[in-house]
Write a protein that holds these residues in place. Structure first.
Motif, short mmCIF file in Angstrom:
data_model
loop_
_atom_site.label_atom_id
_atom_site.label_comp_id
_atom_site.label_asym_id
_atom_site.label_seq_id
_atom_site.Cartn_x
_atom_site.Cartn_y
_atom_site.Cartn_z
N ILE A 105 0.89 -1.16 0.00
CA ILE A 105 0.00 0.00 0.00
C ILE A 105 0.92 1.21 0.00
CG2 ILE A 105 -1.79 1.27 1.23
CD1 ILE A 105 -2.63 -1.38 2.51
N MET A 106 0.79 2.02 -1.03
CA MET A 106 1.78 3.10 -1.17
C MET A 106 1.11 4.43 -1.49
SD MET A 106 3.58 2.02 -4.80
CE MET A 106 3.82 0.32 -4.28
N ASP A 107 1.86 5.48 -1.25
CA ASP A 107 1.38 6.82 -1.52
C ASP A 107 1.11 6.97 -3.02
OD1 ASP A 107 1.17 9.80 -0.58
OD2 ASP A 107 2.40 9.83 -2.40
N GLY A 108 -0.15 7.24 -3.37
CA GLY A 108 -0.51 7.38 -4.77
C GLY A 108 -0.30 8.77 -5.32
N THR A 109 -0.12 9.75 -4.44
CA THR A 109 0.10 11.11 -4.91
C THR A 109 1.46 11.24 -5.58
OG1 THR A 109 -1.24 11.88 -3.04
CG2 THR A 109 0.07 13.53 -4.21
N GLU A 110 2.51 10.81 -4.89
CA GLU A 110 3.85 10.84 -5.47
C GLU A 110 3.92 9.89 -6.67
OE1 GLU A 110 7.68 12.15 -5.95
OE2 GLU A 110 6.25 12.88 -4.45
N LEU A 111 3.28 8.75 -6.55
CA LEU A 111 3.28 7.79 -7.66
C LEU A 111 2.66 8.42 -8.91
CD1 LEU A 111 3.93 4.62 -7.93
CD2 LEU A 111 1.44 4.38 -8.00
N THR A 112 1.55 9.14 -8.74
CA THR A 112 0.89 9.79 -9.87
C THR A 112 1.80 10.82 -10.52
OG1 THR A 112 -1.30 9.48 -8.90
CG2 THR A 112 -1.09 11.19 -10.57
N MET A 113 2.43 11.63 -9.72
CA MET A 113 3.32 12.66 -10.27
C MET A 113 4.45 12.04 -11.07
SD MET A 113 3.57 15.65 -7.38
CE MET A 113 4.14 14.60 -6.06
N ARG A 114 5.03 10.97 -10.54
CA ARG A 114 6.20 10.39 -11.20
C ARG A 114 5.82 9.61 -12.46
NH1 ARG A 114 10.65 11.30 -8.89
NH2 ARG A 114 11.82 9.54 -9.76
N ARG A 115 4.74 8.87 -12.41
CA ARG A 115 4.35 8.13 -13.62
C ARG A 115 3.82 9.07 -14.69
NH1 ARG A 115 -1.16 9.41 -14.52
NH2 ARG A 115 -2.59 7.97 -13.46
N THR A 116 3.24 10.21 -14.29
CA THR A 116 2.78 11.19 -15.27
C THR A 116 3.96 11.81 -16.00
OG1 THR A 116 0.82 11.65 -13.92
CG2 THR A 116 1.40 13.27 -15.60
N GLY A 117 5.00 12.13 -15.25
CA GLY A 117 6.21 12.63 -15.90
C GLY A 117 6.81 11.60 -16.83
N ALA A 118 6.83 10.35 -16.39
CA ALA A 118 7.40 9.28 -17.20
C ALA A 118 6.59 9.08 -18.48
CB ALA A 118 7.46 7.98 -16.40
N ALA A 119 5.27 9.19 -18.40
CA ALA A 119 4.44 9.05 -19.60
C ALA A 119 4.75 10.14 -20.61
CB ALA A 119 2.96 9.09 -19.21
N ALA A 120 4.93 11.36 -20.13
CA ALA A 120 5.30 12.46 -21.03
C ALA A 120 6.66 12.20 -21.66
CB ALA A 120 5.29 13.78 -20.27
N ALA A 121 7.56 11.61 -20.90
CA ALA A 121 8.89 11.31 -21.43
C ALA A 121 8.83 10.27 -22.54
CB ALA A 121 9.81 10.84 -20.31
N VAL A 122 7.99 9.24 -22.36
CA VAL A 122 7.83 8.23 -23.42
C VAL A 122 7.33 8.90 -24.70
CG1 VAL A 122 6.57 6.17 -24.14
CG2 VAL A 122 7.45 6.34 -21.80
N ALA A 123 6.30 9.72 -24.58
CA ALA A 123 5.75 10.40 -25.75
C ALA A 123 6.78 11.33 -26.38
CB ALA A 123 4.50 11.18 -25.36
#
Length: 331
Positions: A105-123
């Protein structure tokens, strides 16, 4: 077995951006090839509190590993001013697909920020010009930090221009990155004319016009996450190569949702889903492309892939030290 309890610092520490970008790319591929299950994001609207809840479950099989999870997230724009809380908060439950056991069970706020940045990087990696060296950011809130951190992993970013109505947020952003980049505040037009642009705002009226953009700017449109939101002028979308993350989500609540519902955009104006490009079924940037746009609404498979990265790193460290994490509890 143990359920790891991982806070925001843990999520950041256990998700190096290079690994995360690769995992998000795998998630896009798995979704495209049918190796993922992702029911539609469900909403609980709370107009009396000017907010909403969203539940985002998913399962993905990435070949070498598979994973499942669900994120429970809110969006309450009044939180910072009224309650001294973030606008967006979330909790991620990461589970073993074989047994259903909650591994973390992990903090989803930080997870959201980091995966959102990573998605933009892939694109960005597939759609920006190869020699991109300048990046504009419109909106200097918390999501903007991982945009720059992640995109700098796929392009040699040297110059950064950030634009926001809040001077304090701009100053904080510039201060955070001033030792890494040639960074300054600027107008929307100055930010939008860079090689890469990320828009990370909650606006409902477009703030970026076609005239603002450079001839070959790649835009990551990250802010629209609900019906009625739109950051880019419709003319931009009509003339650009438009790539989306998911058809149902983007037409409902992504950057294209308003012009799509108004009839100013149609299916013919959508060039590809990002998964099609990752798997080679569609082209990324070609020599004929001018402005490109990635419409990102955020997918549950991204959260699962990011949670997998975090969990594996946390487990590896625990195994190496042979001592249970203080944030782990036995079941």
């Amino acid at each position: 077995m143990q359920t790891h309890l991982l806070d925001g610092d843990d999520v950041e520490n256990y998700s190096p951006m290079t690994t995360l970008v690769s995992a998000i790319e795998d998630a896009f591929a798995a979704y495209q090839t049918g190796d993922a299950q992702m029911p539609p994001k469900s909403y609980i609207e709370l107009p009396e509190y000017n907010g909403d809840f969203r539940s985002m479950p998913a399962y993905m099989d990435a070949g070498d590993w598979d994973a499942a999870g669900i994120k429970w997230v809110n969006v309450h724009p009044d939180n910072p001013e009224d309650h001294d809380l973030p606008t967006v908060m979330g909790t991620m439950i990461y589970s073993d697909p074989e047994t259903g056991f909650p591994l973390a069970i992990m903090d989803g706020t930080e997870l959201t920020m980091r995966r959102t940045g990573a998605a933009a990087a892939v694109a960005t990696d597939y759609l920006a010009v190869e020699d991109a060296s300048s990046m504009g950011i419109i909106g200097a809130g918390v999501q903007s930090y991982t945009q720059l951190e992640a995109i700098a992993q796929v392009r040699d970013i040297e110059e950064v221009v950030v634009s926001d109505l809040d001077d304090e947020r701009v100053a904080a952003f510039v201060s955070h990155f001033e030792d890494e980049f040639d960074i300054r505040s600027g107008s929307i037009a100055e930010a939008a004319s860079c090689d890469v642009l990320s828009t990370v705002t909650p606006v409902r009226e477009p703030v970026v016009s076609a005239d603002d953009l450079g001839e070959h700017t790649h835009v990551n449109a990250m802010g629209a996450d609900a019906e009625g939101k739109q950051e880019l002028a419709t003319e931009v979308l009509q003339n650009a190569k438009v790539v989306i993350d998911d058809y149902d989500q983007t037409t409902h609540s992504g950057e294209i949702n308003v012009p799509f519902h108004d009839g100013d955009l149609t299916d013919d104006d959508i060039d590809a889903q990002i998964g099609e490009i990752v798997t080679g079924e569609a082209n990324g940037r070609t020599s004929d492309d001018g402005v490109t746009v990635f419409d990102s609404t955020g997918l549950a498979i991204q959260d699962v892939a990011a949670a997998h990265v975090v969990y594996e790193a946390a487990s590896a460290e625990e195994e190496e030290t042979q001592t249970p994490s203080l944030l782990s509890v036995g079941n």
